[in-house]
Design a protein around this motif. Structure first.
Motif, PDB file in Angstrom:
ATOM      1  N   VAL A 181     -38.494 -15.579 -28.484  1.00 21.77           N
ATOM      2  CA  VAL A 181     -39.075 -16.567 -27.576  1.00 21.77           C
ATOM      3  C   VAL A 181     -40.585 -16.426 -27.408  1.00 21.77           C
ATOM      4  CG1 VAL A 181     -39.093 -17.336 -25.168  1.00 21.77           C
ATOM      5  CG2 VAL A 181     -36.914 -17.029 -26.366  1.00 21.77           C
ATOM      6  N   PRO A 182     -41.153 -15.219 -27.187  1.00 25.53           N
ATOM      7  CA  PRO A 182     -42.600 -15.119 -26.973  1.00 25.53           C
ATOM      8  C   PRO A 182     -43.444 -15.553 -28.166  1.00 25.53           C
ATOM      9  CG  PRO A 182     -41.490 -13.129 -26.236  1.00 25.53           C
ATOM     10  CD  PRO A 182     -40.496 -13.919 -27.012  1.00 25.53           C
ATOM     11  N   VAL A 183     -42.929 -15.410 -29.381  1.00 26.82           N
ATOM     12  CA  VAL A 183     -43.731 -15.735 -30.568  1.00 26.82           C
ATOM     13  C   VAL A 183     -43.458 -17.141 -31.090  1.00 26.82           C
ATOM     14  CG1 VAL A 183     -43.950 -13.323 -31.245  1.00 26.82           C
ATOM     15  CG2 VAL A 183     -42.041 -14.670 -32.132  1.00 26.82           C
ATOM     16  N   HIS A 184     -42.629 -17.897 -30.390  1.00 25.32           N
ATOM     17  CA  HIS A 184     -42.372 -19.292 -30.752  1.00 25.32           C
ATOM     18  C   HIS A 184     -42.546 -20.173 -29.510  1.00 25.32           C
ATOM     19  CE1 HIS A 184     -40.274 -17.057 -33.949  1.00 25.32           C
ATOM     20  NE2 HIS A 184     -40.535 -18.098 -34.710  1.00 25.32           N
ATOM     21  N   PRO A 185     -43.768 -20.208 -28.951  1.00 25.69           N
ATOM     22  CA  PRO A 185     -43.973 -20.953 -27.700  1.00 25.69           C
ATOM     23  C   PRO A 185     -43.715 -22.446 -27.820  1.00 25.69           C
ATOM     24  CG  PRO A 185     -46.070 -20.306 -28.669  1.00 25.69           C
ATOM     25  CD  PRO A 185     -45.013 -19.590 -29.442  1.00 25.69           C
ATOM     26  N   SER A 186     -43.889 -22.999 -29.017  1.00 24.97           N
ATOM     27  CA  SER A 186     -43.664 -24.435 -29.177  1.00 24.97           C
ATOM     28  C   SER A 186     -42.177 -24.786 -29.253  1.00 24.97           C
ATOM     29  CB  SER A 186     -44.370 -24.951 -30.431  1.00 24.97           C
ATOM     30  OG  SER A 186     -43.881 -24.285 -31.586  1.00 24.97           O
TER      31      SER A 186
END
Length: 217
Positions: A181-186
């Protein structure tokens, strides 16, 4: 992994029932009924413990494993659709031949129970389960989940084998959701599912399982 549980006993007539619950509430866990399918939303702790309870259901064929969730807060700020309702979950072995219509009375008779800690293979051992994907699609396959809905509770009935092989879905969410989740904010959407093409669903709807790190306070 060490899993704290509470063991309850209830008696209806001459029949005694053993009910296992998580010792601590699954606070960040929601199971929504959307008519044609089911959606589960879990944080890391809930996904990890439900994976353990799934494995416990595989090794406890004489017990009902009860996951109380229907009173939990939703991870969404907007109100649910009118057709959506939250459910509890009960996992049980098909050999029990349990009638869901008896559940409401059993639930009412459960006392405080006694706490115990069980030791189960952890998520690091999920790869040791060898799955014969081809045999799942044989007509003779009986290792299938069947679902019944009664008293705001979803009953997942299956064999030890199908519980053991599918616990990985929850461990996958617990292990990989928080990092994804943190590295795929979009598109912070990490999920897995019990799909109709997997060869594990008999008379049962698909279940979409999604990691959520933001919950209403």
């Amino acid at each position: 992994m060490k899993l704290p549980i509470t063991i309850h006993q209830a008696q209806l007539g001459s029949t005694k029932f053993k009910v296992i619950r998580p010792a601590r509430p699954l606070v960040h866990a929601v199971l929504n009924d959307h008519d044609r399918h089911l959606d589960a939303y879990l944080d890391q702790d809930a996904a990890q413990r439900i994976g353990g309870l799934w494995k416990l259901a595989a090794s406890s064929p004489r017990s009902l494993v009860h996951l109380p969730m229907r009173g939990n807060r939703s991870p969404f700020h907007e109100p649910p659709e009118d057709s959506t309702r939250q459910l509890d979950l009960v996992l049980l072995h098909h050999s029990l031949q349990f009638a869901p219509s008896r559940w409401k009375e059993i639930r009412r008779r459960l006392g405080p129970g006694r706490q115990q800690t069980v030791t189960l293979p952890g998520p690091e051992h999920t790869g040791e389960v060898v799955i014969d994907h081809e045999s799942r699609h044989y007509q003779e396959n009986r290792d299938l989940f069947h679902q019944h809905l009664h008293a705001e509770t979803l009953f997942m009935t299956g064999s030890a084998k199908v519980f053991r092989e599918t616990a990985r879905h929850f461990f996958d969410v617990a292990l990989n959701g928080p990092g994804y989740v943190p590295v795929h904010p979009s598109y912070p959407h990490f999920c897995t599912e019990f799909h109709s093409n997997d060869g594990v669903l008999g008379d049962a709807r698909e279940i979409h399982i999604e990691y959520r790190d933001q919950w209403e306070s």
